[in-house]
Write a protein that holds these residues in place. Structure first.
Motif, PDB file in Angstrom:
ATOM      1  N   GLY A 169       1.037  -1.277   0.136  1.00  0.00           N
ATOM      2  CA  GLY A 169       0.100  -0.091   0.011  1.00  0.00           C
ATOM      3  C   GLY A 169       0.887   1.316  -0.046  1.00  0.00           C
ATOM      4  N   MET A 170       0.152   2.391   0.096  1.00  0.00           N
ATOM      5  CA  MET A 170       0.844   3.764   0.136  1.00  0.00           C
ATOM      6  C   MET A 170       1.145   3.991   1.557  1.00  0.00           C
ATOM      7  SD  MET A 170      -0.861   7.532  -0.143  1.00  0.00           S
ATOM      8  CE  MET A 170      -0.815   7.625  -1.937  1.00  0.00           C
ATOM      9  N   ASP A 171       2.476   4.485   1.763  1.00  0.00           N
ATOM     10  CA  ASP A 171       3.133   4.831   3.237  1.00  0.00           C
ATOM     11  C   ASP A 171       4.027   5.957   3.100  1.00  0.00           C
ATOM     12  OD1 ASP A 171       2.288   2.763   5.051  1.00  0.00           O
ATOM     13  OD2 ASP A 171       3.231   1.452   3.476  1.00  0.00           O
ATOM     14  N   VAL A 172       3.342   6.973   3.126  1.00  0.00           N
ATOM     15  CA  VAL A 172       3.615   8.626   2.818  1.00  0.00           C
ATOM     16  C   VAL A 172       3.865   8.716   4.470  1.00  0.00           C
ATOM     17  CG1 VAL A 172       3.682  10.949   2.223  1.00  0.00           C
ATOM     18  CG2 VAL A 172       2.832   9.132   0.821  1.00  0.00           C
ATOM     19  N   ILE A 175      -7.416   6.250   1.620  1.00  0.00           N
ATOM     20  CA  ILE A 175      -6.173   6.854   2.213  1.00  0.00           C
ATOM     21  C   ILE A 175      -6.316   7.145   3.679  1.00  0.00           C
ATOM     22  CG2 ILE A 175      -4.236   8.753   2.486  1.00  0.00           C
ATOM     23  CD1 ILE A 175      -4.594   8.802  -0.560  1.00  0.00           C
ATOM     24  N   MET A 176      -5.704   6.864   4.647  1.00  0.00           N
ATOM     25  CA  MET A 176      -5.938   7.268   5.946  1.00  0.00           C
ATOM     26  C   MET A 176      -4.944   8.506   6.309  1.00  0.00           C
ATOM     27  SD  MET A 176      -7.399   6.863   8.612  1.00  0.00           S
ATOM     28  CE  MET A 176      -8.003   5.097   8.748  1.00  0.00           C
ATOM     29  N   HIS A 177      -5.561   9.544   6.733  1.00  0.00           N
ATOM     30  CA  HIS A 177      -5.070  10.773   6.882  1.00  0.00           C
ATOM     31  C   HIS A 177      -4.700  10.927   8.174  1.00  0.00           C
ATOM     32  CE1 HIS A 177      -4.386  15.343   6.922  1.00  0.00           C
ATOM     33  NE2 HIS A 177      -4.873  14.988   7.996  1.00  0.00           N
ATOM     34  N   ARG A 178      -3.682  11.110   9.070  1.00  0.00           N
ATOM     35  CA  ARG A 178      -3.274  11.598  10.258  1.00  0.00           C
ATOM     36  C   ARG A 178      -2.338  12.707  10.490  1.00  0.00           C
ATOM     37  NH1 ARG A 178      -3.124   5.962  10.935  1.00  0.00           N
ATOM     38  NH2 ARG A 178      -4.456   5.063  12.298  1.00  0.00           N
ATOM     39  N   ASP A 179      -2.886  13.877  11.076  1.00  0.00           N
ATOM     40  CA  ASP A 179      -2.054  14.940  11.161  1.00  0.00           C
ATOM     41  C   ASP A 179      -1.850  15.443  12.733  1.00  0.00           C
ATOM     42  OD1 ASP A 179      -4.062  16.769  12.240  1.00  0.00           O
ATOM     43  OD2 ASP A 179      -4.900  16.873  10.175  1.00  0.00           O
ATOM     44  N   ARG A 229      -1.340   6.781   4.568  1.00  0.00           N
ATOM     45  CA  ARG A 229      -0.923   5.463   4.331  1.00  0.00           C
ATOM     46  C   ARG A 229      -2.293   4.825   3.943  1.00  0.00           C
ATOM     47  NH1 ARG A 229       3.682   4.281   6.990  1.00  0.00           N
ATOM     48  NH2 ARG A 229       4.534   5.881   8.537  1.00  0.00           N
ATOM     49  N   THR A 230      -2.219   3.618   3.332  1.00  0.00           N
ATOM     50  CA  THR A 230      -3.237   2.802   3.144  1.00  0.00           C
ATOM     51  C   THR A 230      -3.937   2.333   4.466  1.00  0.00           C
ATOM     52  OG1 THR A 230      -2.207   2.095   0.787  1.00  0.00           O
ATOM     53  CG2 THR A 230      -4.112   0.628   1.831  1.00  0.00           C
ATOM     54  N   PRO A 231      -5.237   2.228   4.353  1.00  0.00           N
ATOM     55  CA  PRO A 231      -5.822   1.825   5.738  1.00  0.00           C
ATOM     56  C   PRO A 231      -5.832   0.275   5.837  1.00  0.00           C
ATOM     57  CG  PRO A 231      -7.361   3.276   4.720  1.00  0.00           C
ATOM     58  CD  PRO A 231      -6.173   2.972   3.624  1.00  0.00           C
ATOM     59  N   ASP A 232      -5.545  -0.363   7.091  1.00  0.00           N
ATOM     60  CA  ASP A 232      -5.432  -1.692   7.324  1.00  0.00           C
ATOM     61  C   ASP A 232      -6.262  -2.716   6.714  1.00  0.00           C
ATOM     62  OD1 ASP A 232      -3.292  -0.786   9.293  1.00  0.00           O
ATOM     63  OD2 ASP A 232      -4.688  -0.877  10.945  1.00  0.00           O
ATOM     64  N   ALA A 233      -7.452  -2.363   6.335  1.00  0.00           N
ATOM     65  CA  ALA A 233      -8.319  -3.148   5.957  1.00  0.00           C
ATOM     66  C   ALA A 233      -8.038  -3.381   4.221  1.00  0.00           C
ATOM     67  CB  ALA A 233      -9.754  -3.084   6.094  1.00  0.00           C
ATOM     68  N   GLN A 234      -7.811  -2.149   3.769  1.00  0.00           N
ATOM     69  CA  GLN A 234      -7.434  -2.207   2.405  1.00  0.00           C
ATOM     70  C   GLN A 234      -6.195  -2.708   2.089  1.00  0.00           C
ATOM     71  OE1 GLN A 234      -9.170   0.037   3.960  1.00  0.00           O
ATOM     72  NE2 GLN A 234     -10.606   0.868   2.800  1.00  0.00           N
ATOM     73  N   ARG A 235      -5.125  -2.561   2.794  1.00  0.00           N
ATOM     74  CA  ARG A 235      -3.728  -3.111   2.942  1.00  0.00           C
ATOM     75  C   ARG A 235      -3.758  -4.391   3.114  1.00  0.00           C
ATOM     76  NH1 ARG A 235       1.056  -0.640   3.484  1.00  0.00           N
ATOM     77  NH2 ARG A 235       0.006   1.207   4.589  1.00  0.00           N
TER      78      ARG A 235
END
Length: 305
Positions: free
Chosen positions: A68-71, A90-94, A121-127
């Motif tokens: 998945g995406m991991d920025v 996408i899971m956004h955290r700030d 980041r890609t959320p856990d379920a979609q990853r």
């Protein structure tokens, strides 16, 4: 997303119509695992369209199970980010404590102002299951009087955004006003952003009232003043002209623009400012850990050297 300067591709388009100011072929980068980004702004011949100073088109990409995406957490100042998805999540955290899963069709506006850090980041379920991803991220440069406002985050689900549905096209107004309807998103300067999905043969008007305007053709093909343009392309128009866009095949595109800012901006990595000194300060603040941290995150992207 992050930005560093790169060479612009040579334009390969035919002679443009009088209303067109510039046609930009987005340059492509592979960020790994087949994850491609096409970057239309900033460009060597055009820094902004209205306040839009950065425009990234990512995907389509298919992540297999476990990938998945991991920025990792990274900082921003002097801008607002808009993340808009067609496929995937996408899971956004700030660093303000906002945690939001971004879904297709939703509006997610993170205003950095004096400074914010976030991860994508890609959320856990979609990853776990794997997912297809396709979307856009834009940066909106803030006007001089608002560059140092408090950081904030706005989220509107797809169903909360106004839409029009005509016989052969639909339009979702993500921000600002278009087609006679207005998005609920709060903004600190006048700009607009609209997703348009058109069937083959559809004719779609581009509002002439906005000071600076562009169309980003995500996929499909359009005709403007007897010239054809395939996606992906950013088509930037001169002010004031009435434009009609004809879809030659099923086409997805973004209408965007707004009032020009009072002057150019300096852009370095993820920092945008009217002041070079402010960017130097932001560099040191990130390097020395003076940005607030992102909860639930234990990594970060170091300052490029």
């Amino acid at each position: 997303m992050s930005w560093m300067p790169d060479n612009d591709p040579v334009l390969g388009d035919p002679k443009t119509c009088d209303a067109l100011d510039l046609v930009i072929v987005p340059r492509t980068r592979d960020l790994g695992d087949g994850f491609e980004v096409r970057r239309a702004l900033p460009h060597g011949k055009r820094q902004m369209v209205g306040p839009f100073i950065f425009f990234d088109h990512f995907g389509p990409v298919q992540f297999v199970s476990g990938k998945g995406m991991d920025v990792r957490p990274h900082p921003h100042i002097g801008l607002a980010t808009v993340t808009y998805l067609f496929d995937g999540s996408i899971m956004h955290r700030d660093s303000e404590g906002n945690v939001q899963e971004i879904a297709p069709g939703a509006m997610n506006l993170m205003t950095a102002g004096r400074g914010i850090a976030h991860s994508e980041r890609t959320p856990d379920a979609q990853r776990a299951s794997g997912q297809k991803m396709l979307g856009l991220q834009s940066w909106i440069a803030l006007p001089e009087g608002s560059e140092e406002i408090d950081p904030s985050f706005q989220h509107y689900a797809a169903g909360d955004l106004p839409m029009i549905s005509e016989r052969d096209f639909t339009a979702r107004v993500i921000a600002g006003s278009a087609f006679g309807i207005t998005s609920p998103v709060k903004m600190v300067s006048p700009w607009f952003y609209t997703e348009v999905t058109a069937a083959a043969g559809a004719s779609v008007p581009l509002d002439p009232d906005h000071e600076e305007r562009a169309i980003y053709v995500v996929d499909g093909e359009v005709e403007i003043a007897n010239e054809r343009y395939e996606g992906p392309r950013l088509l930037i128009f001169r002010p004031g002209d009435r434009i009609t866009v004809k879809a030659l095949k099923a086409t997805r595109m973004m209408f965007l623009g707004g009032d020009a800012l009072e002057g150019p901006r300096h852009i370095w990595w993820n920092f945008v400012s009217s002041s070079k000194e402010r960017i130097e300060q932001a560099k040191q603040d990130w390097k020395t850990g003076r940005f607030a941290t992102v909860p639930q995150e234990h990594e970060f992207i170091p300052l490029p050297e």
